[in-house]
Structure formats: structure tokens, C-alpha cells
Design an enzyme around this catalytic site. Structure first.
Site, short mmCIF file in Angstrom:
data_model
loop_
_atom_site.label_atom_id
_atom_site.label_comp_id
_atom_site.label_asym_id
_atom_site.label_seq_id
_atom_site.Cartn_x
_atom_site.Cartn_y
_atom_site.Cartn_z
N ARG A 48 11.41 -0.91 10.32
CA ARG A 48 10.55 -0.33 11.27
C ARG A 48 10.38 -1.23 12.54
O ARG A 48 10.52 -2.36 12.69
CB ARG A 48 9.06 -0.45 10.66
CG ARG A 48 8.80 0.62 9.82
CD ARG A 48 7.35 0.56 9.11
NE ARG A 48 6.31 -0.05 9.60
CZ ARG A 48 5.25 -0.10 9.23
NH1 ARG A 48 4.97 0.50 7.74
NH2 ARG A 48 4.23 -0.44 9.93
N ARG A 77 -9.21 1.38 8.75
CA ARG A 77 -8.80 0.05 8.93
C ARG A 77 -9.80 -0.62 9.86
O ARG A 77 -9.78 -1.81 10.15
CB ARG A 77 -7.63 0.11 9.81
CG ARG A 77 -6.25 -0.28 9.15
CD ARG A 77 -5.08 -0.01 9.96
NE ARG A 77 -3.83 -0.97 9.71
CZ ARG A 77 -2.93 -0.29 9.22
NH1 ARG A 77 -2.72 1.09 8.88
NH2 ARG A 77 -1.81 -1.02 8.69
N ARG A 109 11.52 -5.28 4.62
CA ARG A 109 11.22 -4.11 4.42
C ARG A 109 12.22 -3.10 5.14
O ARG A 109 12.58 -3.36 6.07
CB ARG A 109 9.69 -3.63 4.75
CG ARG A 109 9.27 -2.44 4.61
CD ARG A 109 7.60 -2.39 4.49
NE ARG A 109 7.18 -2.45 5.75
CZ ARG A 109 5.69 -2.48 6.06
NH1 ARG A 109 5.02 -2.32 4.86
NH2 ARG A 109 5.23 -2.59 7.10
N LYS A 123 0.95 -1.12 -0.05
CA LYS A 123 -0.02 0.05 -0.01
C LYS A 123 0.74 1.21 -0.03
O LYS A 123 0.53 2.18 -0.73
CB LYS A 123 -0.78 -0.03 1.11
CG LYS A 123 -1.90 -1.01 1.37
CD LYS A 123 -2.84 -1.04 2.52
CE LYS A 123 -2.26 -0.95 3.88
NZ LYS A 123 -1.63 -2.08 4.38
N ARG A 135 -0.38 -8.16 13.89
CA ARG A 135 -0.74 -7.27 12.77
C ARG A 135 -1.81 -7.84 12.03
O ARG A 135 -2.80 -7.40 11.35
CB ARG A 135 0.30 -6.42 12.18
CG ARG A 135 0.83 -5.35 13.04
CD ARG A 135 2.04 -4.95 12.78
NE ARG A 135 2.27 -4.41 11.30
CZ ARG A 135 3.31 -4.06 10.51
NH1 ARG A 135 4.54 -4.80 10.81
NH2 ARG A 135 3.03 -3.67 9.25
#
Ligand code: AMP
Length: 202
Positions: free
Chosen positions: A148, A85, A119, A13, A159
Site C-alpha cells: 500500500r 474513526r 503488509r 482489522k 497514521r
């Protein structure tokens, strides 16, 4: 045009929002990125959001809705990455923004985990990238690349659980409204950007 990017953690996203925003002249707005900036700057909002984010939980709806309400003021075409969300957030959004298209990035579960653990993001501008692309600094602004804090396997699992429970019902919510486009997010970043762009141009 106002666009929502919907999809599980790691579906791309953030990456796609940056490219589509540039291509279509939209303002990209990432609630996660705003929270992370506030955490780094130790603001009140950052302090509140930090414990939820570190635990893989969603920040309460009221806080997030007010943040987005303020952020979209005065914009002319936004691309929302990571908001809404929950169904409650989606219903609240309807009261202050006309949503034209919802892009649902559909990705197989195995691919998501690989993307998330590899990532990296820019400390300065927040742009996401991946170790497989081989950049040693941010491809957008040259800033330092960091991992992150919520991209550890333990938090990633939480998550996913939150996504399944709270966010995945939005696929049906927007399907029923008739403005959802499902993109099979396979292939290179450029190929996926092209598919999204074509779907939005229709
Ligand atoms: P993201 O950068 O979109 O992956 O978001 C990182 C984290 O920020 C999420 O795991 C949530 O804890 C929080 N967050 C971002 N957007 C929202 C939202 N719309 N509602 C609640 N929490 C959010």
C-alpha cells in the site's frame, strides 16, 4: 448482527474482518479499501480521498459518513473495518445503523510497526496478507500482491498520530455504551479469529 472492528493501524482489522465475515455470513465493509478502489479508478471520490490518505490524514467525516450510509443500504449484517474513526462518525453512525458489538483489537506498538511494513494486499480483491506468510500471490483470489502507498514509515507515523488523537477515544465511547469487547490480538491469525468469534457468539 452489525459489528465494528476497532484498533490501531496494523492491528489486523482488515484480515480479521474477512475471516469473521465469512464465518458469520456478514458483509465486510472497509472504508479504506473503498477509497483505494476509487483512487485506482480515478473517480471523484478517489481524487478527493487521495491527498488525505497519502498524507496519513483522515478523509473528512462528511465524505466518509455518506459513503458508509450508502454502502450499508440493503445489507443484512455488516462488519465495518476502519469506520468509525472519530467520535463524530460514531455519533452519525447511530442515526442509521444499530451497532451490536465493537471488537477492539489491542496490540503492542512494536508489533504494529512490523505488521505494517511487511503488509501486502491484493491488487484485485484488496485482501490483506503479510510477507512472513510467504504467499507470492493473493491467497484469496490469486491476484498480484502489492504494498500500500500509505505503508511507508513516514506515513505510518502520521497514521498513528491520527489514531491516538481522533480514533482512540472511541474505545471509551463504546465501553460506556457497554458493547465493546477487548481482544488481546496476540498469537496466530487463526487463534485471534477464534477469540473474536467466541466473543461475538456470546
Ligand atoms: P485503512 O485501510 O482502514 O487503514 O484506511 C486507509 C486510510 O483511508 C486511512 O489512513 C484514512 O486516510 C482513510 N480512511 C479509512 N477509513 C476512514 C474513516 N472512517 N474516516 C476517515 N478516513 C478514513
Amino acid at each position: 448482527m452489525n459489528v465494528i472492528m476497532l484498533g490501531p493501524p496494523g492491528s489486523g482489522k482488515g484480515t480479521q474482518s474477512v475471516f469473521i465475515a465469512r464465518k458469520m455470513g456478514l458483509t465486510p465493509l472497509s472504508t479504506g479499501a473503498i477509497f483505494r478502489k476509487n483512487i485506482a479508478e480515478k473517480t471523484e471520490l478517489g481524487k478527493l480521498a487521495e491527498s488525505y490518505i497519502a498524507d496519513g490524514k483522515l478523509v473528512p467525516d462528511e465524505v466518509t459518513v455518506n459513503l458508509v450510509k450508502d454502502s450499508v443500504k440493503g445489507t443484512d449484517g455488516v462488519i465495518l473495518d476502519g469506520f468509525p474513526r472519530t467520535v463524530a462518525q460514531a455519533e452519525a453512525l447511530e442515526t442509521f445503523l444499530k451497532v451490536d458489538k465493537v471488537v477492539y483489537l489491542d496490540v503492542e506498538f512494536d508489533a504494529l510497526l512490523k505488521r505494517l511494513t511487511g503488509r501486502r494486499e491484493c491488487r484485485k480483491c484488496g485482501a490483506p496478507t503479510h510477507i512472513s506468510l510467504g504467499f507470492t500471490s493473493c491467497p484469496q483470489c490469486g491476484g498480484e500482491l502489492i504494498q500500500r502507498a500509505d505503508d511507508t514509515e513516514e506515513v505510518i507515523t502520521k497514521r498513528f498520530t491520527e489514531y491516538e488523537k481522533a480514533t482512540s477515544p472511541l474505545v471509551e465511547f463504546y465501553s460506556k455504551k457497554g458493547n465493546l469487547v477487548r481482544i488481546e490480538a496476540k498469537g496466530s491469525i487463526e487463534e485471534i479469529t477464534e477469540k473474536i468469534f467466541e466473543a461475538l457468539e456470546k
